[in-house]
Design a protein around this motif. Structure first.
Motif, PDB file in Angstrom:
ATOM      1  N   LYS A 132       2.566  -6.293   4.590  1.00  0.00           N
ATOM      2  CA  LYS A 132       2.430  -5.179   3.165  1.00  0.00           C
ATOM      3  C   LYS A 132       3.014  -5.225   2.392  1.00  0.00           C
ATOM      4  O   LYS A 132       4.335  -5.866   2.841  1.00  0.00           O
ATOM      5  N   SER A 136      -1.653  -2.290  -6.310  1.00  0.00           N
ATOM      6  CA  SER A 136      -0.865  -1.521  -5.561  1.00  0.00           C
ATOM      7  C   SER A 136      -0.268  -0.361  -6.219  1.00  0.00           C
ATOM      8  O   SER A 136       0.730  -1.065  -7.178  1.00  0.00           O
ATOM      9  N   PRO A 137      -0.459   0.647  -5.776  1.00  0.00           N
ATOM     10  CA  PRO A 137       0.489   1.464  -5.791  1.00  0.00           C
ATOM     11  C   PRO A 137       0.975   1.816  -6.130  1.00  0.00           C
ATOM     12  O   PRO A 137       2.458   2.383  -6.289  1.00  0.00           O
ATOM     13  N   PHE A 138       2.197   1.286  -4.794  1.00  0.00           N
ATOM     14  CA  PHE A 138       3.527   0.998  -4.119  1.00  0.00           C
ATOM     15  C   PHE A 138       3.899   0.507  -4.384  1.00  0.00           C
ATOM     16  O   PHE A 138       5.118   0.739  -4.932  1.00  0.00           O
ATOM     17  N   THR A 198      -1.852 -10.157   1.003  1.00  0.00           N
ATOM     18  CA  THR A 198      -2.044  -9.736   1.991  1.00  0.00           C
ATOM     19  C   THR A 198      -3.173 -10.675   3.133  1.00  0.00           C
ATOM     20  O   THR A 198      -2.821 -10.018   4.162  1.00  0.00           O
TER      21      THR A 198
HETATM   22  N1  LIG Z   1       3.559   2.802   2.903  1.00  0.00           N
HETATM   23  C1  LIG Z   1       3.847   1.664   2.285  1.00  0.00           C
HETATM   24  C2  LIG Z   1       2.422   1.269   1.376  1.00  0.00           C
HETATM   25  C3  LIG Z   1       2.115   0.535   1.303  1.00  0.00           C
HETATM   26  C4  LIG Z   1       0.644  -0.770   1.512  1.00  0.00           C
HETATM   27  O1  LIG Z   1      -0.360   0.007   2.198  1.00  0.00           O
HETATM   28  N2  LIG Z   1       0.346  -1.930   0.745  1.00  0.00           N
HETATM   29  C5  LIG Z   1      -1.311  -2.462   0.551  1.00  0.00           C
HETATM   30  C6  LIG Z   1      -1.232  -3.280  -0.690  1.00  0.00           C
HETATM   31  S1  LIG Z   1      -1.266  -1.609  -1.756  1.00  0.00           S
HETATM   32  C7  LIG Z   1      -0.942  -3.626   2.383  1.00  0.00           C
HETATM   33  O2  LIG Z   1       0.089  -3.999   1.803  1.00  0.00           O
HETATM   34  N3  LIG Z   1      -1.714  -3.753   2.322  1.00  0.00           N
HETATM   35  C8  LIG Z   1      -2.475  -4.535   3.307  1.00  0.00           C
HETATM   36  C9  LIG Z   1      -2.416  -4.432   4.793  1.00  0.00           C
HETATM   37  O3  LIG Z   1      -2.418  -2.900   4.903  1.00  0.00           O
HETATM   38  O4  LIG Z   1      -2.471  -5.486   4.977  1.00  0.00           O
HETATM   39  C10 LIG Z   1       4.152   1.593   0.853  1.00  0.00           C
HETATM   40  O5  LIG Z   1       5.052   2.410   0.537  1.00  0.00           O
HETATM   41  O6  LIG Z   1       5.307   0.374   0.130  1.00  0.00           O
END
Ligand SMILES: N[C@@H](CCC(=O)N[C@@H](CS)C(=O)NCC(=O)O)C(=O)O
Length: 197
Positions: free
Chosen positions: A48, A9-11, A33
């Protein structure tokens, strides 16, 4: 403190890099997730990552909120105190996060839809966002000679994600940004410790 994360995860990487930079140790806790029953949703109803779990206090998400919290804990090492400079850093962070978001949506489109159901228009729409953001940053890259800010960290993580998931195609047309990225890696060698694999 414990970080719900995934290694790709880049975040989550933003949080790992920022915490390491300011010397705040984090216990890493892998999160699934896709599992609707996982404890993840009790910490963040959106399901997330990243999520920061703190002793005796509520969970924090998303990544920009966690970075602001780390800035607070570090006495302001990640964000300038001048309001205009601070909002400029937050804008850069939002732009970089937008690159990672649009790249992630392309990855999900390919991962979750069988090939015959993929929507080329949607993929192009997201790719266009990445291209436009990269072009804007190529025209005016962030300064490369300062202590890393939340914007710098977010941008490095987004570019690292493009390398990882989209074969580094961004590099060919963005030489100034490649130079910026290389200088970030030199300034922040610990960045490579969290490279996705
Ligand atoms: N805006 C959020 C974005 C977080 C995000 O999209 N994380 C992804 C992994 S890189 C996630 O958890 N995806 C699972 C989903 O969307 O259900 C942040 O900055 O933390």
């Amino acid at each position: 403190m414990r970080l719900r994360y995934s290694p790709t995860s880049p975040f989550a990487r933003k949080v790992r890099v920022a915490a390491a930079l300011v010397g705040i140790p984090l216990e890493l806790d892998l999160a699934d997730t896709l599992n609707p029953d996982a404890t993840l949703r009790s910490h963040n109803p959106l399901g997330k990552i990243p999520i920061l779990l703190r002793e005796g206090k509520g969970p924090l998400y998303d990544s920009s909120v966690i970075l602001a919290y780390l800035d607070h804990l570090s006495g302001g090492r990640l964000l300038p105190s001048d309001p205009e400079a601070k909002f400029e850093e937050m804008r850069l962070e939002a732009l970089a996060d937008g690159i990672a978001d649009a790249a992630l949506l392309q990855v999900y489109e390919v991962r979750f839809r069988p090939e015959e159901h993929r929507v080329a228009k949607w993929l192009d729409h997201q790719a266009g966002k990445v291209a436009a953001a990269l072009d804007a940053l190529e025209a005016a890259p962030p300064p490369a000679d300062r202590d890393p800010t939340v914007g710098d960290i977010a941008l490095a993580c987004a570019l690292g994600y493009l390398d990882f998931r989209l074969e580094g195609r961004w590099r060919a047309d963005h030489p100034r940004l490649v130079g910026w990225y290389d200088s970030f890696v030199k300034r922040v060698p610990l960045f490579l410790d969290s490279a996705p694999s």
